[in-house]
Design a protein around this motif. Structure first.
Motif, PDB file in Angstrom:
ATOM      1  N   TYR A   1      51.041  39.653  35.647  1.00  0.00           N
ATOM      2  CA  TYR A   1      50.242  40.622  34.899  1.00  0.00           C
ATOM      3  C   TYR A   1      50.050  40.132  33.469  1.00  0.00           C
ATOM      4  CZ  TYR A   1      51.376  43.766  38.737  1.00  0.00           C
ATOM      5  OH  TYR A   1      51.512  44.332  39.980  1.00  0.00           O
TER       6      TYR A   1
ATOM      7  N   ARG B   1      48.782  51.465  34.761  1.00  0.00           N
ATOM      8  CA  ARG B   1      47.311  51.465  34.657  1.00  0.00           C
ATOM      9  C   ARG B   1      46.790  50.046  34.400  1.00  0.00           C
ATOM     10  NH1 ARG B   1      43.983  52.771  29.915  1.00  0.00           N
ATOM     11  NH2 ARG B   1      45.999  53.136  28.973  1.00  0.00           N
TER      12      ARG B   1
ATOM     13  N   LEU C   1      47.303  47.796  37.485  1.00  0.00           N
ATOM     14  CA  LEU C   1      46.271  48.063  38.485  1.00  0.00           C
ATOM     15  C   LEU C   1      44.950  47.406  38.083  1.00  0.00           C
ATOM     16  CD1 LEU C   1      45.376  49.408  41.082  1.00  0.00           C
ATOM     17  CD2 LEU C   1      44.974  51.506  39.797  1.00  0.00           C
ATOM     18  N   GLN C   2      44.595  47.467  36.814  1.00  0.00           N
ATOM     19  CA  GLN C   2      43.376  46.798  36.341  1.00  0.00           C
ATOM     20  C   GLN C   2      43.457  45.295  36.579  1.00  0.00           C
ATOM     21  OE1 GLN C   2      43.390  48.043  32.244  1.00  0.00           O
ATOM     22  NE2 GLN C   2      42.234  49.921  32.656  1.00  0.00           N
ATOM     23  N   ASP C   3      44.633  44.712  36.325  1.00  0.00           N
ATOM     24  CA  ASP C   3      44.815  43.276  36.540  1.00  0.00           C
ATOM     25  C   ASP C   3      44.673  42.934  38.017  1.00  0.00           C
ATOM     26  OD1 ASP C   3      45.304  43.175  33.834  1.00  0.00           O
ATOM     27  OD2 ASP C   3      47.475  42.829  34.034  1.00  0.00           O
ATOM     28  N   PHE C   4      45.295  43.743  38.878  1.00  0.00           N
ATOM     29  CA  PHE C   4      45.209  43.520  40.319  1.00  0.00           C
ATOM     30  C   PHE C   4      43.754  43.592  40.771  1.00  0.00           C
ATOM     31  CE2 PHE C   4      49.073  43.311  42.905  1.00  0.00           C
ATOM     32  CZ  PHE C   4      48.525  42.915  44.108  1.00  0.00           C
ATOM     33  N   GLU C   5      43.040  44.610  40.309  1.00  0.00           N
ATOM     34  CA  GLU C   5      41.629  44.762  40.674  1.00  0.00           C
ATOM     35  C   GLU C   5      40.801  43.578  40.187  1.00  0.00           C
ATOM     36  OE1 GLU C   5      40.833  48.601  38.960  1.00  0.00           O
ATOM     37  OE2 GLU C   5      41.378  49.641  40.808  1.00  0.00           O
ATOM     38  N   ALA C   6      41.116  43.041  39.008  1.00  0.00           N
ATOM     39  CA  ALA C   6      40.379  41.890  38.484  1.00  0.00           C
ATOM     40  C   ALA C   6      40.593  40.655  39.363  1.00  0.00           C
ATOM     41  CB  ALA C   6      40.823  41.584  37.053  1.00  0.00           C
TER      42      ALA C   6
ATOM     43  N   VAL D   1      41.448  40.664  42.625  1.00  0.00           N
ATOM     44  CA  VAL D   1      40.756  40.912  43.896  1.00  0.00           C
ATOM     45  C   VAL D   1      39.254  40.719  43.735  1.00  0.00           C
ATOM     46  CG1 VAL D   1      40.182  42.704  45.605  1.00  0.00           C
ATOM     47  CG2 VAL D   1      42.558  42.424  44.838  1.00  0.00           C
ATOM     48  N   HIS D   2      38.682  41.270  42.668  1.00  0.00           N
ATOM     49  CA  HIS D   2      37.244  41.125  42.420  1.00  0.00           C
ATOM     50  C   HIS D   2      36.869  39.644  42.264  1.00  0.00           C
ATOM     51  CE1 HIS D   2      33.251  42.102  41.023  1.00  0.00           C
ATOM     52  NE2 HIS D   2      33.440  41.338  39.976  1.00  0.00           N
ATOM     53  N   HIS D   3      37.698  38.889  41.567  1.00  0.00           N
ATOM     54  CA  HIS D   3      37.426  37.462  41.387  1.00  0.00           C
ATOM     55  C   HIS D   3      37.438  36.730  42.730  1.00  0.00           C
ATOM     56  CE1 HIS D   3      37.333  33.578  39.395  1.00  0.00           C
ATOM     57  NE2 HIS D   3      38.342  33.213  40.156  1.00  0.00           N
TER      58      HIS D   3
ATOM     59  N   GLN E   1      36.570  37.910  45.629  1.00  0.00           N
ATOM     60  CA  GLN E   1      35.483  38.297  46.524  1.00  0.00           C
ATOM     61  C   GLN E   1      34.301  37.437  46.244  1.00  0.00           C
ATOM     62  OE1 GLN E   1      35.223  42.484  45.541  1.00  0.00           O
ATOM     63  NE2 GLN E   1      36.590  43.024  47.213  1.00  0.00           N
TER      64      GLN E   1
END
Length: 93
Positions: A62, A79, A82-87, A89-91, A93
């Motif tokens: 993180y 919070r 979670l933003q880091d995890f989402e970033a 995952v988005h990267h 995709q």
């Protein structure tokens, strides 16, 4: 800056190549340690098993922890985590 990587053997950062019999990319497992720990503290054991099973693994620290940059250092924030995890995952995709 988050520093994702694939497969993390002890005390090393390297990429492990995965060969699949199909032309589809392998499933990807995104991993980060629990609150306040770093990817090089035990995640490599799990990453290795997932890789052996034919999956790609992205393990990351993180922001503000381990090899990732960011200030303040060692700020545990669900919070932000979670933003880091989402970033990551988005990267992927």
């Amino acid at each position: 800056t988050l520093l994702p990587l694939t497969h993390t053997p002890p005390h090393h950062t390297q990429t492990k190549q995965i060969s699949t019999s199909s032309h589809q990319p392998p499933p990807v497992v995104v991993m980060a340690h629990g609150m306040g720990a770093q990817k090089d503290i035990g995640l490599w054991m799990y990453a290795e098993r997932f890789c052996e099973a034919g999956m790609a693994v992205v393990a990351f620290d993180y922001r503000g922890f381990g090899g990732s940059s960011g200030m303040p250092r060692h700020w545990v924030s669900p919070r932000r985590h979670l933003q880091d995890f989402e970033a990551v995952v988005h990267h992927g995709q």
